[in-house]
Design a protein around this motif. Sequence first.
Motif, short mmCIF file in Angstrom:
data_model
loop_
_atom_site.label_atom_id
_atom_site.label_comp_id
_atom_site.label_asym_id
_atom_site.label_seq_id
_atom_site.Cartn_x
_atom_site.Cartn_y
_atom_site.Cartn_z
N GLN A 51 -11.37 64.48 -29.25
CA GLN A 51 -12.39 64.13 -28.27
C GLN A 51 -13.69 63.72 -28.93
N ARG A 52 -14.13 64.60 -29.86
CA ARG A 52 -15.41 64.39 -30.48
C ARG A 52 -15.46 63.06 -31.23
N PHE A 107 -18.54 56.38 -41.02
CA PHE A 107 -18.45 55.97 -39.62
C PHE A 107 -17.01 55.65 -39.23
N VAL A 127 -19.71 55.60 -28.55
CA VAL A 127 -21.16 55.49 -28.49
C VAL A 127 -21.69 54.74 -29.71
N GLY A 128 -21.14 55.08 -30.89
CA GLY A 128 -21.59 54.44 -32.12
C GLY A 128 -21.37 52.94 -32.11
N TYR A 142 -14.60 58.77 -39.19
CA TYR A 142 -14.85 59.79 -38.17
C TYR A 142 -13.90 59.66 -36.98
N TYR A 158 -13.52 60.46 -30.86
CA TYR A 158 -13.33 59.33 -29.97
C TYR A 158 -14.64 58.93 -29.28
N TRP A 159 -15.29 59.93 -28.69
CA TRP A 159 -16.49 59.59 -27.91
C TRP A 159 -17.67 59.24 -28.79
N ALA A 160 -17.77 59.92 -29.94
CA ALA A 160 -18.86 59.58 -30.86
C ALA A 160 -18.72 58.14 -31.32
N ASN A 220 -21.05 51.07 -29.56
CA ASN A 220 -21.92 50.44 -28.57
C ASN A 220 -23.34 50.30 -29.08
#
Lengths: 262, 242
Positions: A174-175, A165, A182-183, A168, A177-179, A185
């Motif tokens: 982008q991938r 985790f 969300v993770g 990553y 950062y956004w994953a 959160n």
Amino acid sequence: MAKTQLPTQPGAVKTGGARRKPTTRLGKAQETSFSAVDWVDERTSLSGGMRWLMFRKIPKGTNWFYTLGSATLFAFMSQAVTGVFLAMYYDPSAINAYESTRFLTNEVFLGEFVRGMHRWGSSVMVILIFLHMARVFFFGAYKYPRELNWCIGVILLVLTMAMSFTGYLLPFDQRSYWATIVGVNINGTAPLMGPFLSDFLRGGAEFGATTLSRFYAIHMLLIPGLLGALIGAHLYMVARLGTTAPPWMKAEVSPELREERV
Amino acid sequence: MNQREKEQYLRDYSILKSKGKPFFPYAVAKDSLMAVVVMASIMFMSIMLGAELGPKADPTTTTYVPRPEWYYFFLFELLRIIKPAVLTPVAAIGAPTIFILLLILLPFYDRSPERRPERRPIATTAGILTIFVMGYLTYLGASAGSPNEIDIEVPAQYEKGKIVTAQAGCLACHKIGHNGNDGPGPELTDIANKLPKAALLRTLENPTAPMPSFKDLPQEQKLAMVDFLSQLRGEEQGPPPE
Ligand code: HEM
């Protein structure tokens, strides 16, 4: 120094003295290496521990499923080594992280290969750790007297997932950062500890400049340290208690009924 | 296991162990061969699959795919499945937390001395079921529609807004119909009942954190998005995902 005399250890020093004086060059070299081993052993008494570790018996019937644990260990070591090389080029600041990863991937000799090994190695390690756990589960190997080692194992599993985790985010594309947003959160929705954990990971209430260096420190110092220490404990307990025999093996006392199996 | 069973186990084990072979070289040889296989697989994957690097992280982007590593798919699917159901309390206590606790406490509630899988029907069934559920959830996660799609049927004039909204990544944090993540943002399926158009536009341009600001989007796209959002009244949810 001349007056001090170490008490002679039985074995180590005596055999050294008893050996005939070598005449050939090879013989001399051998002699030197023997005495180097003796020198270390006299001060550490390691040889007893090594003998205990290497020549302990593995129960009859032990099969290939029993290699999954050491395979996990090996994947972990591979991650550690490739990780060191990645760390030589990686810069954990929000401004440079992406650029340093890009440089590493595209410019550095074998950079993409090592990064690929680290990346797919994580998948391999996760697969192996789950397979190892399944083996232990279906063989009932978590039962007396190995309960504690199972508990350590579950913590190893959680730490391994946490490694993935935190790692990553690091390439900072982008991938990742956004994953990770969300993770983190989702993490925050967990009860009790959730919100604290999220704040700790982000380094504040918001995803900011400190988040990346925090993830980096956790990923390459905190968790690997814990993992290394716990793997050490895990392996010590394995050697101490011995590995289980497969559950269908019967303990027969009469030697006539013994069948030789590999 | 009671005291007698423990002693019985230790006795049997010491017999089996004494009949075994030494760790070195027998187990070491197998382990080394396995290590070579592991190393070769990792190198092979690295060469074949490489290490892709997407575009640089951009907090105010308009197109991105918030995908976790594949072995986290089952967790995300689990959260998504449990969230809207009646089982909210279960989700609130955290399914993963429960799972980890169940795992770590396993030796303490499974106390029977039996070790053969075929004679532990409950444990073996539970284990196999867990594997299947995890495999299935991973498959669901892997084959789930791209999070940049919205399945709701809309009149033609809102089609453009629907596409813009889908591609702007709102679904990473909002649920619209059956698509998107249920959190951290509120569900937008019936947003039109709560916010007027002006407020929607204001939210887009000047939102509360962690929602990123979309004020850099072209005006025309922003208006299309607001038009689309302002007709979401929650009655038309589209077909459920299969
Ligand atoms: C970093 C991850 C891990 C490493 C490096 C590791 C390593 C090992 C090794 C080398 C063994 C020797 C026997 C074998 O290979 O099967 C072993 C045994 C064992 N492991 Fe692990 N392990 C890890 C994770 C786990 C996990 C996740 C669990 C379970 C939750 C677990 C539970 C056990 C138990 C109970 C044994 C004793 C099995 C027996 O005596 O048959 N380990 N481990």
